[in-house]
Design a protein around this motif. Sequence first.
Motif, PDB file in Angstrom:
ATOM      1  N   GLN A 112      42.606  36.991  37.730  1.00 41.65           N
ATOM      2  CA  GLN A 112      43.463  37.831  37.970  1.00 41.65           C
ATOM      3  C   GLN A 112      43.176  39.079  39.102  1.00 41.65           C
ATOM      4  O   GLN A 112      44.106  39.458  39.816  1.00 41.65           O
ATOM      5  CB  GLN A 112      44.236  38.507  36.963  1.00 41.65           C
ATOM      6  CG  GLN A 112      44.898  37.280  36.222  1.00 41.65           C
ATOM      7  CD  GLN A 112      45.672  38.077  35.008  1.00 41.65           C
ATOM      8  OE1 GLN A 112      45.065  38.821  34.204  1.00 41.65           O
ATOM      9  NE2 GLN A 112      46.947  37.769  34.591  1.00 41.65           N
ATOM     10  N   ARG A 113      41.842  39.515  39.010  1.00 41.14           N
ATOM     11  CA  ARG A 113      41.509  40.623  39.617  1.00 41.14           C
ATOM     12  C   ARG A 113      40.610  40.142  40.985  1.00 41.14           C
ATOM     13  O   ARG A 113      40.143  41.000  41.618  1.00 41.14           O
ATOM     14  CB  ARG A 113      40.735  41.573  38.808  1.00 41.14           C
ATOM     15  CG  ARG A 113      41.421  42.329  37.810  1.00 41.14           C
ATOM     16  CD  ARG A 113      40.734  43.542  37.288  1.00 41.14           C
ATOM     17  NE  ARG A 113      39.482  43.207  36.541  1.00 41.14           N
ATOM     18  CZ  ARG A 113      37.921  43.327  36.926  1.00 41.14           C
ATOM     19  NH1 ARG A 113      38.037  44.041  38.113  1.00 41.14           N
ATOM     20  NH2 ARG A 113      37.219  42.874  36.315  1.00 41.14           N
TER      21      ARG A 113
ATOM     22  N   GLN B  19      38.241  44.593  48.680  1.00 42.91           N
ATOM     23  CA  GLN B  19      37.199  44.043  48.042  1.00 42.91           C
ATOM     24  C   GLN B  19      36.013  43.617  48.988  1.00 42.91           C
ATOM     25  O   GLN B  19      34.863  43.838  48.662  1.00 42.91           O
ATOM     26  CB  GLN B  19      37.601  42.894  47.189  1.00 42.91           C
ATOM     27  CG  GLN B  19      37.359  42.867  45.720  1.00 42.91           C
ATOM     28  CD  GLN B  19      38.235  41.990  44.794  1.00 42.91           C
ATOM     29  OE1 GLN B  19      38.814  41.181  45.199  1.00 42.91           O
ATOM     30  NE2 GLN B  19      38.066  42.206  43.751  1.00 42.91           N
TER      31      GLN B  19
END
Lengths: 242, 838
Positions: free
Chosen positions: A58-59, B484
């Motif tokens: 989910q991350r 990210q």
Amino acid sequence: MRGFAAAKKARPFVPVCHDMSIAGALVGLHDSGALWLPDEHTLVVADLHLEKSSSFAQRGLMLPPYDTAATLEKLKLAIDAFDPHRVIALGDSFHDRHGSDRLPAAYRAMLTTLQLGREWIWVTGNHDPIAPLKLCGETADEVRLSGLTFRHEPKPGPEGFAEVAGHLHPAGRVRRYGRSIRRPCFATDGERLVLPAFGVLTGGLNVLDEAWAGIFAEKRFSAFLLGEGRLYPFTASKLLAD
Amino acid sequence: MHAPADEPLPKVFQEWFQARGWSPRAHQLDLLERAGAGRSTLLIAPTGAGKTLAGFLPSLVDLTKRGKRRPGEAGRRGVHTLYISPLKALAVDIARNLEAPVSEMGLPIRIETRTGDTPSHKRQRQKQVPPDILLTTPEQIALLLSDPTSERLFADLDTVILDELHALVTSKRGDLLSLGLARLRTLAPNLKTIGLSATVAEPDDLRAYLVAQPKGNERRLSELVTVTGGAEPDITILETGERLPWSGHSARYALGDLYEVLKEHRMTLVFVNTRSQAEMLFQELWRINDDNLPIALHHGSLDVGQRRKVEAAMVAGSLRAIVSTSSLDLGIDWGDIDLVVNVGAPKGASRLAQRIGRANHRMDEPSKAILVPANRFEVIECEAALEASKEGAQDTPPLREGALDVLAQHVLGMACAAPFRPDGLYDEITSAEPYRNLDWETFERVVDFVATGGYALKTYDRYARLKKTGDGTWRIAHPKVAQQYRLNVGTIVEAPMLKVRLIRSRADGRRTPVGRGGRMLGQIEEWFVEQLTAGDTFIFGGEILRFEGIRENEVYVSRSRAENPQIPSYQGGKFPLSTYLAERVRRTLSDPSSWNVLPGQVREWLEIQKARSLLPSRDGLLIETFPHAGKHYLVCYPFDGRLAHQTLGMLLTRRLERTGARPMGFVANDYALAVWTLSDMSQRIAGGQLSLGELFDEDMLGDDLDAWLAESSLMKRTFRACAVIAGLIERRHPGQEKSGRQITVSSDLIYDVLRSHEPDHILLRATWHDAATGLLDISRLSKLLTRIQGRITHTALEKVSPLAVPVMLEIGREPVYGEAQEVLLAEAADDLIKEAMG
């Protein structure tokens, strides 16, 4: 370029335990990390952390989605070996409070099959403080059995007398010929017992870490390191910190 | 438009050269002409040949001719020239050196650097107002290319200069850069590249790396300019009257002689192979430093501030000697070094040549170097390296096949820049030489991995990082994905490091808890600290320290009064012996007529070996078996490097176990491997229960290898690096402390789960490939096994042979490997039982 040969098929567990007494009650430590109560025909497993990888996915971290299946497979082997009348999942059975909701149908079915014909108790944990959704079994904060109290998080000090808990994922480290070996373990001082995490995607916390202060008196406990088909007992004074 | 080509060097340049009494060198003009015609070119030259100026000259000339942007001129200019170096310090250094001629000639050229240290406001400005020349690193290129503005930034790009190309292409950074180059060529189709390199074994590999590769088998090459000559280096092996050690890597015996040598030179650069060797040598040199020579220490784990101080002192010429690891290997000119000393064996001919090039940065004067072998085998190896150097032989490794974990990172980066069409991206990627053989199916699997982890079990579609849109393009699912990516970019995965902080000792009688706030000494590998217990002493930063404990991500240490550290931090040689040097060493050993160059002690050692046992042959394998101290030993001499030997040792013990020989352990060094057993192997071989031909058969690379890999910690370490690079797990950033180990997911556990459930996963493929060429060196082991088929010579001895002594002495110093774990645990636990019952 080449790949890997497929892994060996898991061997069945042998239902032979390291028997000992915790606060006067007879228990058996099994090298799978499960606890067997022979008088009650009860199997206890702590910290399954089911659906941990999907919690990471989910991350955006796509961990292999096989941990739930692997942990359930391991649980099945333990249940097949002991054929318990009762199973206690000692908290943090799911990695987060929505974990049971995310559980894919196939695993839900597998879990339900395991539950057939036996009593099943979900003890609540810090990761899963609520009853799991769409699953059988009772939910409780604590269970009392054979004079022992089963709860997720060990209570510090004298409150923890005759207690069986999980939560801390105990691991022990020893050194031999300059090489250090670290394994999940049972930790006990004879009055209480902390179980290793049963889930396959769970790390361990060294039993000499500060977090253990208040659980056992310094150096006055033993660790039973999990090995292949046996346990390796060490007194705390023979263990190493991380 | 450009000036006519008949005047390659503009007047202002000619005058600048003349004013200094210089004239441009032939290779500089040669490169200028080829680059001026828009052709990508590789320049191979020894150090001191003016390589850097040669590389920049075409850009400087072109920018001068282009002139300033006139007011009102349409459009904005992007970067004209990119300079990419493997070290950020090198980029900064080159920028400084370039500023001088540019300002002296008054050229209208703006030069800037961009590294991890560049402040963010400056980075922002560089995107809005790009400099003419940008000097940077491969990681920054990847970051810039993942930005949606990259298209504009590089639209006018004319030249990419790749410095120290020989060093870049041997690693995953080279893979990442090759992919970046492919993208740059898409953004600026007329782009040309200039590669600067030291002498290498296969120049064509680098020439292919520099240009876009066509589909099919044809290999396109860049132009090549080679500068030959330069004075031949003056290399000698340190002469000593001391006794040469049998084993070990410290070269302590040579300290006195080495110190005398330092006194005779202005500034000496002392290279060693590992950090711990550097620490030890530095400390020992200071112990005998009666003249108080300014001797400094430089290695990658030291605090940055301390390293910068040492570098500045080198440039200022205020040091007499610097003990260093490969942290000073590459191109930076650190001042006037007149001698290079290499302690320990050089391990490779090209590596030695590059290190020697650090001395005397002028091409026409000979570089002076002294080799200091640390033990008897290293004497033979140094002799081999010296001969190779005379012949100019090179043993740089061949070009790598592009790694799949790096590819995964790149694919995500490209998705962050703009939505991509898979077929277009595939064509771009396969135009890069390292990825030319990438097949479509593998590429698709990598894209699938980036999107949802690439598992056969499709449960992550709703969490996908990349999504396919209606028009067939892939785009990132959320802006967070780009964040990210930026945190994870790069291919260097350090072993997890802990900070080393100095505090007052608890051992001095103060029973107070360890206080905070001492001085930071640097960083140390976590695996090393894990073997310490409070009170252990070890060397770090040139001091003997006492380990006090770990708090979060800091190691607390105090000064120790101990004379010798208890815990040796010896880690073996970092680089395995090159195949080329190994072959030469075997040749020397097998041919007594070539021993006259060796010192008397070494000759005598080999003579006794010849008399008591046999000499290893050039292509075969000598195996000796003998009893020693109640155990039975098998020693073999493949000379194929420690890594391949370790893997061999691991597999041999498994096979010996099966034959009932009851193996107990093994130890390996660069030259030999010793295995010990409880049963008498000489007897078993004589009695036909043990066949050496079968024991060393190539089939050990099948099931035995697979079975062992399941447990191998080296494999797990390799997997961790791949998983970080590919973005499966997060990079640990400095300052992030470990928040309770039971919460974090260990890559070892992921490896186990993946291996048992999806053995063909793309990341396991990447891991296997890395391990085969890296830590396990399976490719070399495989060649070794092929080489010795039918050429095994066995001799059963009464006692240990002279040649076996060095490896036997390593027993007990090296850790026990792999599957001995269960045995050790049982022994350790049973000891206790004996203690309790006895």
